[in-house]
Design a protein around this motif. Structure first.
Motif, PDB file in Angstrom:
ATOM      1  N   GLU A 123      33.409  36.455  52.736  1.00  0.00           N
ATOM      2  CA  GLU A 123      33.323  37.896  52.443  1.00  0.00           C
ATOM      3  C   GLU A 123      33.409  38.695  53.580  1.00  0.00           C
ATOM      4  O   GLU A 123      32.611  38.673  54.579  1.00  0.00           O
ATOM      5  N   ILE A 124      34.544  39.416  53.723  1.00  0.00           N
ATOM      6  CA  ILE A 124      34.790  40.443  54.942  1.00  0.00           C
ATOM      7  C   ILE A 124      34.270  41.573  54.511  1.00  0.00           C
ATOM      8  O   ILE A 124      34.767  42.225  53.523  1.00  0.00           O
ATOM      9  N   PHE A 125      33.651  42.300  55.330  1.00  0.00           N
ATOM     10  CA  PHE A 125      33.055  43.651  54.740  1.00  0.00           C
ATOM     11  C   PHE A 125      32.608  44.495  56.328  1.00  0.00           C
ATOM     12  O   PHE A 125      31.689  44.157  57.003  1.00  0.00           O
ATOM     13  N   VAL A 126      33.740  45.338  56.587  1.00  0.00           N
ATOM     14  CA  VAL A 126      33.736  45.995  57.951  1.00  0.00           C
ATOM     15  C   VAL A 126      32.891  47.175  58.058  1.00  0.00           C
ATOM     16  O   VAL A 126      32.896  47.914  59.014  1.00  0.00           O
ATOM     17  N   ASN A 127      32.235  47.649  56.744  1.00  0.00           N
ATOM     18  CA  ASN A 127      31.705  48.959  56.842  1.00  0.00           C
ATOM     19  C   ASN A 127      30.487  48.792  56.011  1.00  0.00           C
ATOM     20  O   ASN A 127      29.899  49.717  55.407  1.00  0.00           O
ATOM     21  N   CYS A 128      29.742  47.853  56.645  1.00  0.00           N
ATOM     22  CA  CYS A 128      28.385  47.612  55.670  1.00  0.00           C
ATOM     23  C   CYS A 128      27.513  48.385  56.066  1.00  0.00           C
ATOM     24  O   CYS A 128      26.308  48.575  55.356  1.00  0.00           O
ATOM     25  N   GLY A 129      27.307  49.111  57.327  1.00  0.00           N
ATOM     26  CA  GLY A 129      26.356  50.062  57.704  1.00  0.00           C
ATOM     27  C   GLY A 129      25.304  49.805  58.441  1.00  0.00           C
ATOM     28  O   GLY A 129      24.938  50.624  59.124  1.00  0.00           O
ATOM     29  N   PHE A 130      24.874  48.351  58.345  1.00  0.00           N
ATOM     30  CA  PHE A 130      23.345  48.082  59.159  1.00  0.00           C
ATOM     31  C   PHE A 130      23.787  47.247  60.285  1.00  0.00           C
ATOM     32  O   PHE A 130      22.606  47.012  60.825  1.00  0.00           O
ATOM     33  N   GLY A 131      24.853  46.435  60.624  1.00  0.00           N
ATOM     34  CA  GLY A 131      24.736  45.809  61.887  1.00  0.00           C
ATOM     35  C   GLY A 131      26.099  44.866  61.619  1.00  0.00           C
ATOM     36  O   GLY A 131      26.876  44.851  60.659  1.00  0.00           O
ATOM     37  N   TYR A 132      26.027  43.995  62.551  1.00  0.00           N
ATOM     38  CA  TYR A 132      27.145  42.878  62.708  1.00  0.00           C
ATOM     39  C   TYR A 132      26.361  41.562  62.314  1.00  0.00           C
ATOM     40  O   TYR A 132      25.422  41.206  62.911  1.00  0.00           O
ATOM     41  N   GLN A 133      26.995  40.717  61.702  1.00  0.00           N
ATOM     42  CA  GLN A 133      26.617  39.553  60.926  1.00  0.00           C
ATOM     43  C   GLN A 133      27.532  38.420  60.856  1.00  0.00           C
ATOM     44  O   GLN A 133      28.876  39.045  60.217  1.00  0.00           O
ATOM     45  N   VAL A 134      27.691  37.382  61.287  1.00  0.00           N
ATOM     46  CA  VAL A 134      28.657  36.158  61.074  1.00  0.00           C
ATOM     47  C   VAL A 134      27.598  35.093  60.562  1.00  0.00           C
ATOM     48  O   VAL A 134      26.910  34.628  61.496  1.00  0.00           O
ATOM     49  N   GLN A 135      27.879  34.818  59.476  1.00  0.00           N
ATOM     50  CA  GLN A 135      27.184  33.651  59.051  1.00  0.00           C
ATOM     51  C   GLN A 135      28.221  32.320  58.615  1.00  0.00           C
ATOM     52  O   GLN A 135      29.111  32.919  57.931  1.00  0.00           O
ATOM     53  N   CYS A 136      27.642  31.347  58.523  1.00  0.00           N
ATOM     54  CA  CYS A 136      28.416  30.077  57.842  1.00  0.00           C
ATOM     55  C   CYS A 136      27.508  29.261  57.193  1.00  0.00           C
ATOM     56  O   CYS A 136      26.731  28.679  57.979  1.00  0.00           O
ATOM     57  N   GLU A 137      27.689  28.784  55.955  1.00  0.00           N
ATOM     58  CA  GLU A 137      26.940  27.526  55.386  1.00  0.00           C
ATOM     59  C   GLU A 137      27.857  26.586  54.979  1.00  0.00           C
ATOM     60  O   GLU A 137      28.673  26.899  54.310  1.00  0.00           O
ATOM     61  N   ALA A 138      27.474  25.470  55.338  1.00  0.00           N
ATOM     62  CA  ALA A 138      28.399  24.222  54.933  1.00  0.00           C
ATOM     63  C   ALA A 138      27.891  23.443  54.161  1.00  0.00           C
ATOM     64  O   ALA A 138      26.523  23.147  54.040  1.00  0.00           O
ATOM     65  N   VAL A 139      28.238  23.128  52.720  1.00  0.00           N
ATOM     66  CA  VAL A 139      27.859  22.595  51.824  1.00  0.00           C
ATOM     67  C   VAL A 139      28.422  21.320  51.755  1.00  0.00           C
ATOM     68  O   VAL A 139      29.786  21.010  51.553  1.00  0.00           O
ATOM     69  N   GLY A 140      27.796  20.059  51.866  1.00  0.00           N
ATOM     70  CA  GLY A 140      28.329  18.608  51.599  1.00  0.00           C
ATOM     71  C   GLY A 140      27.658  18.034  50.670  1.00  0.00           C
ATOM     72  O   GLY A 140      26.866  18.476  49.717  1.00  0.00           O
ATOM     73  N   GLU A 141      28.306  16.681  50.403  1.00  0.00           N
ATOM     74  CA  GLU A 141      27.656  15.617  49.304  1.00  0.00           C
ATOM     75  C   GLU A 141      26.303  15.597  49.472  1.00  0.00           C
ATOM     76  O   GLU A 141      25.585  15.106  48.505  1.00  0.00           O
ATOM     77  N   ALA A 142      25.658  15.416  50.677  1.00  0.00           N
ATOM     78  CA  ALA A 142      24.505  15.049  50.779  1.00  0.00           C
ATOM     79  C   ALA A 142      23.676  16.159  51.822  1.00  0.00           C
ATOM     80  O   ALA A 142      22.397  15.948  52.122  1.00  0.00           O
ATOM     81  N   GLY A 143      23.950  17.403  51.518  1.00  0.00           N
ATOM     82  CA  GLY A 143      23.017  18.197  52.234  1.00  0.00           C
ATOM     83  C   GLY A 143      23.723  19.540  52.443  1.00  0.00           C
ATOM     84  O   GLY A 143      24.996  19.614  52.381  1.00  0.00           O
ATOM     85  N   THR A 144      23.144  20.739  53.230  1.00  0.00           N
ATOM     86  CA  THR A 144      23.541  21.880  53.441  1.00  0.00           C
ATOM     87  C   THR A 144      23.330  22.245  54.802  1.00  0.00           C
ATOM     88  O   THR A 144      22.086  21.483  55.254  1.00  0.00           O
ATOM     89  N   ALA A 145      23.996  23.149  55.433  1.00  0.00           N
ATOM     90  CA  ALA A 145      23.564  23.457  56.897  1.00  0.00           C
ATOM     91  C   ALA A 145      24.101  25.091  57.119  1.00  0.00           C
ATOM     92  O   ALA A 145      25.220  25.253  56.576  1.00  0.00           O
ATOM     93  N   ARG A 146      23.389  25.713  57.489  1.00  0.00           N
ATOM     94  CA  ARG A 146      23.691  27.367  57.723  1.00  0.00           C
ATOM     95  C   ARG A 146      23.325  27.862  59.181  1.00  0.00           C
ATOM     96  O   ARG A 146      22.354  27.421  59.833  1.00  0.00           O
TER      97      ARG A 146
END
Length: 337
Positions: A227-250
């Motif tokens: 999701e690229i949103f360069v006029n969100c209005g509230f701030g700067y966020q960079v997030q990434c969540e990896a989903v694997g066969e045995a768990g997730t990490a964010r």
């Protein structure tokens, strides 16, 4: 090489001047000996506080200046190729801000020049690889901590975009960071791109299609959504969540200090990438300086810059056509394995 690496900084705008500050205050073993910018007054202003540093309007002159042993390029992307080639002609280590070049053809010309030298001298400034959270996620994925990766869910948001920002720049200047991060985290190439566009936010400048939703397919069968949103209005966020066969990490939730007061709780959201990734920029520059002093690099190379440019080109085609677009890569030279 001297005991203190002499650096020519090409580009004296926001990024260039920020790098000059870092070299002077937070990075040991280096000093700026030349600054170049088409705006001669700007170059003089940045160089004025640096003992013995010369100011230039011509990048080639700065690169050829006495005492220059490495080159940091922070000029606009369209000027990168010429400056990189000047540096390679003098066999100088380079740290080039992204993009290496705006198009894959230019990146291939840089690659050909480096291949003629037979060694890697150019590092591309994808600083997320030096962020502590991204490094931990990379270590987790490499160790199989959540099993085989299946998805990467990414968000990239800016409070607002500058007046010159265009719809294409959402892909070429913003999503390109997710492209490199995904390739690095997964150890896979991006093979196809699809771009979807919802109704544009009212906060976007006229004619800018913002936000957008980008789907990347990889050679290992992972799906990456951005999701690229360069006029969100509230701030700067960079997030990434990896989903694997045995768990997730964010990563990227930004949980630092949380204040509870007067019946409410909350914290602050970074407003700028130079704040969110300040430590990553410091780490990147320190490692590059240490490597450049030995005639080496310590991060993303020309192949990474070329691959990112090729994916960006496919992404722009997908955005304009509305169809899934395959990524066309040349065979990877042995130098970059």
């Amino acid at each position: 090489m001297s005991s203190t690496l002499g650096i020519a900084v090409i580009g004296a705008g926001k990024m260039g001047s920020d790098h000059v500050r870092r070299i002077g205050r937070t990075v040991g073993g280096a000093r700026v000996v030349a600054v170049a910018d088409p705006d001669g007054d700007r170059a003089k202003e940045v160089a004025a506080g640096l003992e013995g540093a010369g100011a230039h309007t011509d990048p080639a002159a700065a690169i050829a200046a006495p005492g220059v042993e490495a080159v940091l390029i922070a000029s606009p992307g369209a000027a990168h190729e010429e400056a990189v080639l000047h540096a390679l002609a003098r066999e100088l280590p380079v740290l080039c801000e992204k993009p290496l070049t705006p198009d894959p053809a230019g990146a291939l010309r840089v690659m050909e020049a480096e291949l003629r030298l037979g060694r890697r001298l150019v590092q591309v400034g994808f600083m997320r690889r030096f962020d502590a959270e991204y490094e931990r996620l990379k270590e987790l994925l490499d160790a199989g901590g959540i099993g085989r990766p299946l998805f990467l869910h990414c968000r990239h948001r800016n409070a607002s975009s500058p007046a010159f920002f265009t719809s294409d720049m959402l892909i070429s200047d913003s999503v390109v960071h997710e492209v490199d991060a995904a390739r690095w985290l997964l150890g896979q190439e991006v093979t196809a791109v699809t771009v979807l566009s919802p109704t544009a936010t009212a906060a976007a400048p006229e004619g800018v299609r913002d936000p957008r939703f980008v789907l990347l397919e990889t050679s290992g069968g992972v799906i990456v959504d951005v999701e690229i949103f360069v006029n969100c209005g509230f701030g700067y966020q960079v997030q990434c969540e990896a989903v694997g066969e045995a768990g997730t990490a964010r990563i990227g939730d930004g949980h630092a200090m949380v204040v509870q007061s007067a019946g409410r709780w909350g914290g602050e959201i970074d407003q700028d990438f130079t704040v969110r990734f300040a430590d990553a920029y410091d780490r990147q520059l320190r490692r590059w300086v240490a490597a450049a002093a030995r005639g080496r690099i310590a991060g993303p190379d020309v192949w990474d810059g070329y691959a990112a440019a090729a994916v960006s080109r496919a992404g722009l085609t997908a955005a304009h056509s509305g169809t899934r677009t395959a990524v066309d890569l040349v065979e990877r030279p042995a130098l970059y394995h």
